[in-house]
Structures are given as structure tokens and as C-alpha cells.
Write an enzyme that holds these catalytic residues in place. Structure first.
Site, mmCIF file in Angstrom:
data_model
loop_
_atom_site.group_PDB
_atom_site.id
_atom_site.type_symbol
_atom_site.label_atom_id
_atom_site.label_comp_id
_atom_site.label_asym_id
_atom_site.label_seq_id
_atom_site.Cartn_x
_atom_site.Cartn_y
_atom_site.Cartn_z
ATOM 1 N N GLU A 182 47.317 58.342 26.133
ATOM 2 C CA GLU A 182 48.013 56.992 26.587
ATOM 3 C C GLU A 182 48.935 56.780 25.821
ATOM 4 O O GLU A 182 49.086 56.702 24.485
ATOM 5 C CB GLU A 182 46.725 55.848 26.570
ATOM 6 C CG GLU A 182 47.309 54.726 26.986
ATOM 7 C CD GLU A 182 46.175 53.631 27.290
ATOM 8 O OE1 GLU A 182 45.221 53.813 28.403
ATOM 9 O OE2 GLU A 182 45.855 52.727 26.399
ATOM 10 N N THR A 237 50.840 52.261 29.786
ATOM 11 C CA THR A 237 50.385 51.143 29.806
ATOM 12 C C THR A 237 51.581 49.980 30.348
ATOM 13 O O THR A 237 52.575 50.509 30.399
ATOM 14 C CB THR A 237 50.101 50.463 28.452
ATOM 15 O OG1 THR A 237 50.970 50.491 27.294
ATOM 16 C CG2 THR A 237 48.511 51.326 27.971
ATOM 17 N N ALA A 292 53.754 42.542 31.257
ATOM 18 C CA ALA A 292 54.157 41.534 32.035
ATOM 19 C C ALA A 292 55.634 41.211 31.993
ATOM 20 O O ALA A 292 56.505 41.072 32.842
ATOM 21 C CB ALA A 292 53.410 40.199 32.158
ATOM 22 N N HIS A 341 50.005 52.384 34.527
ATOM 23 C CA HIS A 341 49.232 51.100 34.864
ATOM 24 C C HIS A 341 50.294 49.847 35.577
ATOM 25 O O HIS A 341 51.504 49.876 35.271
ATOM 26 C CB HIS A 341 48.832 50.649 33.216
ATOM 27 C CG HIS A 341 48.073 51.476 32.498
ATOM 28 N ND1 HIS A 341 47.220 50.974 31.428
ATOM 29 C CD2 HIS A 341 48.020 52.852 32.214
ATOM 30 C CE1 HIS A 341 46.317 51.957 31.039
ATOM 31 N NE2 HIS A 341 46.837 52.947 31.632
#
Length: 244
Positions: A84, A115, A118, A144
Site C-alpha cells: 500500500e 490511498t 479528500a 482507493h
């Protein structure tokens, strides 16, 4: 001895589940094949020397790609390895991450997830890193996508960018509720299943993952209710579930 003069890339067709079933009944691998044929999908290349280790690349519109659905990897019946990556918040920090991603990709993981944040810079770099992984390194990318602080218009724009970069695996998440500000904003997402529904409608061929919680979600009153919410995600169109 040498028995070929040319080599190419092809697709071999067979029914994996039926083959395993027939092998379980005592048939050999060669006898258990349901379909025994292949279709060439590349040009034939002359072989001047003995065939050793050969590396094939798949190129789409001038870009090297590795387009594997996570659900297909998980259906393979073997243990998979993934890493990740956390995108940098500033563009100035992108190059070191890019170098690290390339080095990790060289270890040949089954896929790498990226990941999402916002904020504009972080979410933009999610697409940049996922695209570099898949189109530059040949490693399947799982991007993601969280909806807690994103409008439906922003999510639609992100889906368009992922599609343009040939990213076919998305982990659909609600995300952490912000400590300040109203939630949910009127007309926007409140739950992950709503995001899953929109992704499935907008990009029906995309492989969608979602989160699950073996211990139960901290915001949920009971495990029974948590299972119902999980069922709602699956029925909304997610293909696989992952834990933390």
C-alpha cells in the site's frame, strides 16, 4: 531439442473449476483440460537463439499496461502479496514516492493499492501514482476512493480520470468523518454503499472492493447490524472485501 522457430503471445482457454474437479476424480492434467487450444494475440517473432527468459509487455495506445482485476487474482486459489502506498500531499514530494513505488514494484507483488485523501493535491496524486504503477511499472493498481468529503461531481470526475488512465480496480470507502463541518452535506454521500452503487452504474466493468470489519465497526451498535450493512455493500455491487 529445439522445436520452434517463432514465438508469440497467446491466450489459452480452459475451464479452471472443471479441470480441478476432473483432476480430483483421478484424471491427469492433460486429460482434464476442458478446452485445449490457444489464440495468438501478438505478432510472431523469429527465434535466433535458444529460448531462455523472455519478458512480455502489453501495450495499449502506446502505454504499457497490466490490466488484471483483483477479483480474478483472489479467485485464483493462491496466497497473494500486495503493498500500500500513501500519496504525497505536495507535488514537490512526488518524485521520491515515484522512485520508491518503482523499487517496490520490482519485487513483483500481485497488486499495489494507493490511498486517497479528500484534499485536491492528495487525490490528484492517487491517480498519478496508480497510473505510474499500472502503465509504467506493469503492476496492477488498486485506487482507493473515499466519499466522505467529496461531492458527487468530484467523485464522477475522479472516476473519469481513473478510466482515462486504465485503472480498473477501485476500493470504495466512506472515509473518516471530519471533526469539523456538517456531515453529510445535502445531496452527497453518507455511506460507502451509495458510492459503490454510483461506481457500478458509471463504470460497470470496474472491479470494486469494499471494507469489512471482523470485530464489527466501531460506529455500529451490534455485529448483526454490521453484517446487514456489509450485505448492503455486496448487493450494491462490490466484488471483494478487505480488512485492516
Amino acid at each position: 531439442g529445439r522445436y520452434y522457430e517463432e514465438v508469440g503471445v497467446g491466450i489459452r482457454f480452459y475451464a479452471d473449476n472443471l479441470e480441478r474437479e476432473l483432476q480430483g476424480k483421478g484424471l491427469s492434467s492433460s486429460m482434464a483440460f476442458s478446452f485445449d487450444g490457444a489464440v495468438a494475440i501478438s505478432d510472431w517473432q523469429k527465434m535466433e537463439n535458444e529460448l531462455g527468459e523472455v519478458e512480455f509487455r502489453f501495450v495499449l495506445n502506446g502505454l504499457e499496461v497490466n490490466r488484471m482485476k483483483i477479483r480474478e487474482l483472489l479467485d485464483g486459489g493462491r496466497v497473494t502479496l500486495s503493498f500500500e502506498v500513501f500519496p504525497p500531499k505536495a507535488d514537490a514530494d512526488f518524485e521520491p514516492i515515484r522512485e520508491a513505488v518503482g523499487a517496490i514494484s520490482a519485487l513483483r507483488p500481485d497488486f499495489m493499492s494507493v490511498t486517497y485523501g479528500a484534499s485536491g493535491g492528495t487525490s490528484k496524486n492517487t491517480v498519478r501514482i496508480a497510473s505510474y504503477l499500472q502503465n509504467g511499472c506493469g503492476t496492477t493498481a488498486l485506487a482507493h476512493l473515499s466519499c466522505v468529503s467529496s461531492t458527487r461531481q468530484e467523485v464522477a470526475g475522479m472516476l473519469g480520470e481513473l478510466k482515462a488512465n486504465h485503472i480498473e480496480n477501485i476500493l470504495a470507502l466512506r472515509g473518516d468523518i471530519p471533526e469539523q463541518g456538517a456531515f453529510p452535506l445535502p445531496g452527497n454521500y453518507q455511506y460507502a454503499y451509495q458510492l459503490i452503487e454510483d461506481i457500478r452504474k458509471t463504470a460497470p466493468d470496474v472491479c470494486i472492493g469494499a471494507a469489512c470489519y471482523p470485530e464489527g465497526h466501531v460506529e455500529c451498535g451490534s455485529k448483526e447490524q454490521d453484517i446487514l450493512y456489509l450485505k448492503q455493500k455486496v448487493e450494491s455491487g462490490c466484488d471483494f472485501l478487505t480488512t485492516q
